[in-house]
Design a protein around this motif. Sequence first.
Motif, short mmCIF file in Angstrom:
data_model
loop_
_atom_site.label_atom_id
_atom_site.label_comp_id
_atom_site.label_asym_id
_atom_site.label_seq_id
_atom_site.Cartn_x
_atom_site.Cartn_y
_atom_site.Cartn_z
N LEU A 79 -62.63 61.25 95.19
CA LEU A 79 -63.15 60.71 95.99
C LEU A 79 -63.15 59.19 95.35
O LEU A 79 -63.35 59.11 94.64
N ILE A 80 -61.96 58.17 95.90
CA ILE A 80 -62.20 57.15 95.62
C ILE A 80 -62.65 56.09 96.32
O ILE A 80 -63.02 54.33 96.17
N ALA A 81 -63.37 56.45 97.27
CA ALA A 81 -64.23 55.26 98.72
C ALA A 81 -64.92 55.77 98.95
O ALA A 81 -64.33 57.29 99.48
N PRO A 82 -65.89 55.51 99.14
CA PRO A 82 -66.86 56.40 101.01
C PRO A 82 -66.03 57.00 101.65
O PRO A 82 -65.32 56.22 102.53
N ALA A 83 -66.17 57.55 102.66
CA ALA A 83 -65.46 58.26 104.29
C ALA A 83 -66.59 57.36 105.07
O ALA A 83 -67.25 57.99 105.49
N LYS A 84 -66.53 56.16 104.72
CA LYS A 84 -67.27 55.14 106.43
C LYS A 84 -65.92 54.77 107.70
O LYS A 84 -64.56 54.19 106.68
N GLY A 85 -66.16 54.91 108.63
CA GLY A 85 -65.62 54.51 109.54
C GLY A 85 -65.36 56.11 110.86
O GLY A 85 -66.55 56.55 110.91
N ASP A 86 -64.48 55.38 111.96
CA ASP A 86 -64.77 56.52 112.75
C ASP A 86 -64.38 57.77 112.98
O ASP A 86 -64.15 58.65 113.16
N ARG A 87 -63.19 57.88 111.90
CA ARG A 87 -62.51 59.36 111.64
C ARG A 87 -61.71 59.37 110.23
O ARG A 87 -61.57 58.62 109.65
N LEU A 88 -61.27 60.37 109.49
CA LEU A 88 -60.56 60.38 108.61
C LEU A 88 -58.17 61.20 109.07
O LEU A 88 -58.94 61.72 110.06
N ILE A 89 -58.10 60.85 108.01
CA ILE A 89 -56.62 60.56 108.62
C ILE A 89 -56.58 61.88 106.74
O ILE A 89 -56.66 60.61 106.62
N ALA A 90 -55.62 63.22 107.15
CA ALA A 90 -55.28 63.80 105.79
C ALA A 90 -53.72 63.70 105.85
O ALA A 90 -52.76 64.26 107.05
N ARG A 91 -52.64 63.37 105.35
CA ARG A 91 -51.13 63.32 105.21
C ARG A 91 -51.09 64.08 103.61
O ARG A 91 -51.09 63.61 102.94
N GLY A 92 -50.70 65.48 104.23
CA GLY A 92 -50.25 66.57 103.69
C GLY A 92 -48.22 66.03 103.01
O GLY A 92 -47.80 66.28 104.17
N LEU A 134 -45.14 79.69 93.77
CA LEU A 134 -45.38 78.34 93.86
C LEU A 134 -45.20 77.02 94.46
O LEU A 134 -44.02 76.77 94.57
N ILE A 135 -46.23 76.43 95.11
CA ILE A 135 -45.07 74.76 96.28
C ILE A 135 -46.51 74.17 95.64
O ILE A 135 -47.63 74.20 95.75
N VAL A 136 -46.08 73.45 95.03
CA VAL A 136 -46.89 72.06 94.68
C VAL A 136 -46.88 70.99 95.43
O VAL A 136 -45.48 70.46 96.20
N VAL A 137 -48.22 70.91 95.71
CA VAL A 137 -48.54 70.09 97.50
C VAL A 137 -49.23 68.77 96.73
O VAL A 137 -50.02 68.75 95.77
N THR A 138 -49.36 67.62 98.10
CA THR A 138 -50.26 66.82 97.76
C THR A 138 -51.17 66.72 98.58
O THR A 138 -50.59 66.86 99.58
N SER A 139 -52.03 65.62 99.21
CA SER A 139 -52.56 65.12 100.06
C SER A 139 -53.77 64.07 99.92
O SER A 139 -54.49 63.76 98.44
N ASP A 140 -53.41 62.85 101.09
CA ASP A 140 -53.74 62.08 101.06
C ASP A 140 -54.51 61.33 101.85
O ASP A 140 -54.12 61.50 103.34
N VAL A 141 -56.29 61.02 101.73
CA VAL A 141 -56.94 61.09 102.50
C VAL A 141 -56.95 59.59 103.47
O VAL A 141 -57.91 58.91 102.20
N TYR A 142 -57.02 58.86 104.59
CA TYR A 142 -57.86 57.99 105.07
C TYR A 142 -58.91 57.53 105.73
O TYR A 142 -58.94 58.85 106.57
N SER A 143 -59.50 56.96 105.50
CA SER A 143 -60.12 56.89 106.74
C SER A 143 -60.52 56.20 107.81
O SER A 143 -58.88 54.96 106.43
N GLU A 144 -60.55 55.41 109.26
CA GLU A 144 -59.97 55.17 109.80
C GLU A 144 -61.10 53.77 110.40
O GLU A 144 -62.21 54.47 111.22
N THR A 145 -61.16 52.88 110.93
CA THR A 145 -62.59 52.30 111.62
C THR A 145 -61.56 50.93 112.34
O THR A 145 -60.69 50.21 111.59
N GLU A 146 -61.75 51.52 113.73
CA GLU A 146 -60.83 50.21 114.56
C GLU A 146 -59.27 50.05 114.04
O GLU A 146 -59.24 48.90 114.28
#
Length: 137
Positions: free
Chosen positions: A85-98, A107-119
């Motif tokens: 967790l690298i920043a607070p989840a502040k905003g209108d919605r979250l976007i996760a890109r896997g 085995l399948i190695v995966v990653t996901s980045d999550v972003y908060s979105e405001t306006e």
Amino acid sequence: MNIHTRIQASFDRQSMMATLGAQLVETGDGTATITAPILPGAMQQQGFGHAGLTFSIGDSAAGYAALTIIPENQEVVTAEIKINLIAPAKGDRLIARGRVIKPGRRLIVVTSDVYSETEGTERHIACLMGTMVPVDL
């Protein structure tokens, strides 16, 4: 059945995603994107989106990215996944890109980045890395 239809059908069976108001918005070859509003029922005590929301959609985005590359007679389960967790989840919605980092039969190695979105402005709030295991249906 095309890949997106197959994955959307699987996503629709996840009651947790429905509870969070999450939507599967995109799938590609080894990728998946999920969004979720930051609802009052998914906040922590300081008014930010709860880490559980961030983790849930990040894990699912990574899992559905893995599902795009395996045969139709299989699904995936998470064997392990880590979140930073690298920043607070502040905003209108979250976007996760896997996305898939390393495909494999067992085995399948995966990653996901999550972003908060405001306006329309995104802020990177979390990164996940893990392993998915294909399972026969």
